[in-house]
Every structure is written in structure tokens, then in C-alpha cells.
Design a protein around this motif. Structure first.
Motif, PDB file in Angstrom:
ATOM      1  N   ILE A 100      35.038  53.029  51.348  1.00 54.97           N
ATOM      2  CA  ILE A 100      35.613  52.209  50.286  1.00 54.97           C
ATOM      3  C   ILE A 100      35.095  52.695  48.938  1.00 54.97           C
ATOM      4  O   ILE A 100      34.096  53.410  48.865  1.00 54.97           O
ATOM      5  CB  ILE A 100      35.283  50.710  50.456  1.00 54.97           C
ATOM      6  CG1 ILE A 100      33.771  50.492  50.392  1.00 54.97           C
ATOM      7  CG2 ILE A 100      35.841  50.158  51.753  1.00 54.97           C
ATOM      8  CD1 ILE A 100      33.390  49.036  50.320  1.00 54.97           C
ATOM      9  N   ALA A 101      35.781  52.291  47.895  1.00 57.05           N
ATOM     10  CA  ALA A 101      35.368  52.624  46.534  1.00 57.05           C
ATOM     11  C   ALA A 101      35.140  51.340  45.760  1.00 57.05           C
ATOM     12  O   ALA A 101      35.933  50.395  45.849  1.00 57.05           O
ATOM     13  CB  ALA A 101      36.427  53.471  45.839  1.00 57.05           C
ATOM     14  N   VAL A 102      34.042  51.297  45.010  1.00 56.01           N
ATOM     15  CA  VAL A 102      33.776  50.181  44.101  1.00 56.01           C
ATOM     16  C   VAL A 102      34.190  50.642  42.707  1.00 56.01           C
ATOM     17  O   VAL A 102      33.629  51.615  42.177  1.00 56.01           O
ATOM     18  CB  VAL A 102      32.289  49.790  44.114  1.00 56.01           C
ATOM     19  CG1 VAL A 102      32.014  48.686  43.099  1.00 56.01           C
ATOM     20  CG2 VAL A 102      31.872  49.346  45.505  1.00 56.01           C
ATOM     21  N   PRO A 103      35.177  49.993  42.098  1.00 52.42           N
ATOM     22  CA  PRO A 103      35.658  50.433  40.788  1.00 52.42           C
ATOM     23  C   PRO A 103      34.669  50.102  39.686  1.00 52.42           C
ATOM     24  O   PRO A 103      33.786  49.267  39.847  1.00 52.42           O
ATOM     25  CB  PRO A 103      36.962  49.649  40.623  1.00 52.42           C
ATOM     26  CG  PRO A 103      36.754  48.417  41.441  1.00 52.42           C
ATOM     27  CD  PRO A 103      35.913  48.828  42.612  1.00 52.42           C
ATOM     28  N   GLY A 104      34.833  50.768  38.563  1.00 54.38           N
ATOM     29  CA  GLY A 104      33.961  50.508  37.423  1.00 54.38           C
ATOM     30  C   GLY A 104      34.196  49.157  36.805  1.00 54.38           C
ATOM     31  O   GLY A 104      33.319  48.595  36.156  1.00 54.38           O
ATOM     32  N   ASP A 105      35.394  48.611  36.986  1.00 52.54           N
ATOM     33  CA  ASP A 105      35.684  47.248  36.546  1.00 52.54           C
ATOM     34  C   ASP A 105      36.627  46.620  37.561  1.00 52.54           C
ATOM     35  O   ASP A 105      37.249  47.304  38.361  1.00 52.54           O
ATOM     36  CB  ASP A 105      36.292  47.227  35.134  1.00 52.54           C
ATOM     37  CG  ASP A 105      37.524  48.100  35.029  1.00 52.54           C
ATOM     38  OD1 ASP A 105      37.997  48.597  36.075  1.00 52.54           O
ATOM     39  OD2 ASP A 105      38.013  48.305  33.910  1.00 52.54           O
ATOM     40  N   GLY A 106      36.699  45.327  37.560  1.00 51.73           N
ATOM     41  CA  GLY A 106      37.509  44.644  38.557  1.00 51.73           C
ATOM     42  C   GLY A 106      36.784  44.580  39.892  1.00 51.73           C
ATOM     43  O   GLY A 106      35.567  44.730  39.970  1.00 51.73           O
ATOM     44  N   ALA A 107      37.540  44.371  40.967  1.00 52.37           N
ATOM     45  CA  ALA A 107      36.941  44.214  42.286  1.00 52.37           C
ATOM     46  C   ALA A 107      37.849  44.813  43.336  1.00 52.37           C
ATOM     47  O   ALA A 107      39.055  44.948  43.145  1.00 52.37           O
ATOM     48  CB  ALA A 107      36.687  42.733  42.586  1.00 52.37           C
ATOM     49  N   ASN A 108      37.252  45.188  44.453  1.00 59.50           N
ATOM     50  CA  ASN A 108      37.991  45.731  45.578  1.00 59.50           C
ATOM     51  C   ASN A 108      37.968  44.700  46.706  1.00 59.50           C
ATOM     52  O   ASN A 108      36.945  44.077  46.965  1.00 59.50           O
ATOM     53  CB  ASN A 108      37.337  47.034  46.041  1.00 59.50           C
ATOM     54  CG  ASN A 108      38.179  47.782  47.059  1.00 59.50           C
ATOM     55  OD1 ASN A 108      39.243  47.324  47.452  1.00 59.50           O
ATOM     56  ND2 ASN A 108      37.706  48.943  47.473  1.00 59.50           N
ATOM     57  N   THR A 109      39.113  44.529  47.358  1.00 56.74           N
ATOM     58  CA  THR A 109      39.210  43.603  48.482  1.00 56.74           C
ATOM     59  C   THR A 109      39.476  44.395  49.744  1.00 56.74           C
ATOM     60  O   THR A 109      40.372  45.243  49.768  1.00 56.74           O
ATOM     61  CB  THR A 109      40.338  42.577  48.267  1.00 56.74           C
ATOM     62  OG1 THR A 109      40.073  41.828  47.088  1.00 56.74           O
ATOM     63  CG2 THR A 109      40.445  41.640  49.451  1.00 56.74           C
TER      64      THR A 109
END
Length: 225
Positions: A185-194
Motif C-alpha cells: 500500500i501507499a500512504v499519500p503525502g496528504d489525504g488518506a488511503n482506505t
């Protein structure tokens, strides 16, 4: 897709404490495929964690507890960072003998009575099945995780990580009946990942473990203690 999160748990100094999802982080939903007619009732016994290709250390190494009470281990599942310590206080009015023979390392804490407590460090990552040499039905699991990002899902299977640095990770999920799930998975620099995670317990078969000598437990019709 978004969730209205019910209580979520994160490993903190002395155990698992409620957290909420920050703007940067990961939320997810865990489910388990079951045999026909079986309803999942133990999603909160799973452990979810993130591993990074860049070494990020382990979580808190402060001691956590698995107590012995009413011929049970409480809680059934405990999680620590690699190098963390688990204490095993005996709250029953009789002796117990905590041991593990099938994990990454073996140990045997010997017999001890009510009011006493022993501890064991977990220096190698992995899943440690924990048993009592006196009471065959006592079972627990310790997961030693090489990451500071570890959570327990809520009873509905929802989980969240907050404050995770942006980057690429491997999401890992373990459950005693469903085995292991992994997903990049990738964790973005802003926002969120589901993310969605699903385990398969349809082939799970409960097999009675052996005692610490590798033999079957002996019974005399009923336990005296």
C-alpha cells in the motif's frame, strides 16, 4: 469509500489505546470468509501492522500483560514491538505453567502460584502460540512486530493508523483462524488511503496442542484445579 469509525485501538505505552484517524493515514476494513453457517465474532482478535522497506524500528517496549484468570489467558491475543516484554500474572487460586514451543523461540516459565508473575521478552519477530502445561484449553498468542505501526481492529473489523509518514508500506494482517494477509500500500503525502483486507478461515481446523513434553494432556475425568 469512508467509514464512521467505531472504537479503534493502537499500541501505546502500556497497551492498546483509542485513536482517531488523522488527515494523513490509513483506514481499513477487515473481514473473514467463514464456513457455511458460521458468523465471525472475533475480528478484534486480529492484529494489523505496517512494515516499511526502510527500517523504522519497533513499537513501545514497555511491558504488556496476559493474565491467567478463570483458566483463561486474558487477553487471548497480545501484540508487542520486537524486543517487548509480556508479563504473565497468575490470578487463579492454583498454579499455572506458561510455555511456548512452536513460535520463533521456545520458553517455559515453570509452575507458579496465585499472586506471582513472570515475564518473557520477545526478541524475534513472529507469532508465538502460548499454552499452559496444566490446562489444555488455555491458549493465547503473542505477536512480536518489527514496526511501530500496529493496531487491533474493532469488533466490526474496522481499523485505522494515524500519523504514518508518507511512503510505501506492506500492510500485514494476522488472525488465528484466518492466517496471514499481506498487501502493498501507499500512504499519500496528504489525504488518506482506505484498504480492504480479507482472510479465509474456511479450511481452519482446531487441533489440540501437545503439552510442553510433546505428549497429549492427561485427564482424570475432571480437573481438580
Amino acid at each position: 469509500m469512508s467509514f464512521s469509525l467505531s472504537p479503534i485501538f493502537r499500541v501505546a505505552a502500556l497497551g492498546l489505546m483509542p485513536v482517531t484517524l488523522a488527515a494523513q493515514g490509513i483506514s481499513g476494513q477487515l473481514s473473514i470468509l467463514e464456513k457455511a453457517g458460521v458468523r465471525t465474532g472475533d475480528l478484534s482478535n486480529a492484529v494489523v501492522w505496517l512494515e516499511s522497506p526502510v527500517a523504522s524500528g519497533s513499537g513501545s517496549r514497555d511491558p504488556v500483560t496476559i493474565a491467567m484468570e478463570g483458566k483463561q489467558f486474558l487477553p487471548r491475543v497480545q501484540v508487542v514491538g520486537v524486543g517487548g516484554v509480556v508479563e504473565y500474572p497468575n490470578h487463579d487460586p492454583f498454579r499455572h505453567n506458561v510455555f511456548s514451543k512452536s513460535g520463533p523461540a521456545e520458553f517455559d516459565l515453570g509452575l507458579y502460584a496465585r499472586g506471582d508473575s513472570k515475564r518473557m521478552p520477545f526478541d524475534r519477530a513472529g507469532v508465538y502460540p502460548i499454552f499452559c502445561n496444566i490446562h489444555a484449553k488455555m491458549v493465547a498468542y503473542v505477536l512480536a512486530v518489527p514496526s511501530p505501526y500496529m493496531v487491533r481492529p474493532g469488533a466490526d473489523g474496522r481499523f485505522a493508523f494515524a500519523g504514518v509518514p508518507a511512503g510505501n508500506y506492506t500492510l500485514k494482517v494476522w488472525h488465528e483462524r484466518g492466517g496471514m494477509f499481506t498487501k502493498p500500500i501507499a500512504v499519500p503525502g496528504d489525504g488518506a488511503n482506505t484498504v480492504m483486507a480479507q482472510l479465509d478461515a474456511r479450511n481452519y481446523l482446531l487441533v489440540q496442542h501437545k503439552n510442553k513434553f510433546g505428549a497429549n494432556y492427561t485427564t482424570s475425568g475432571s480437573e481438580r484445579y
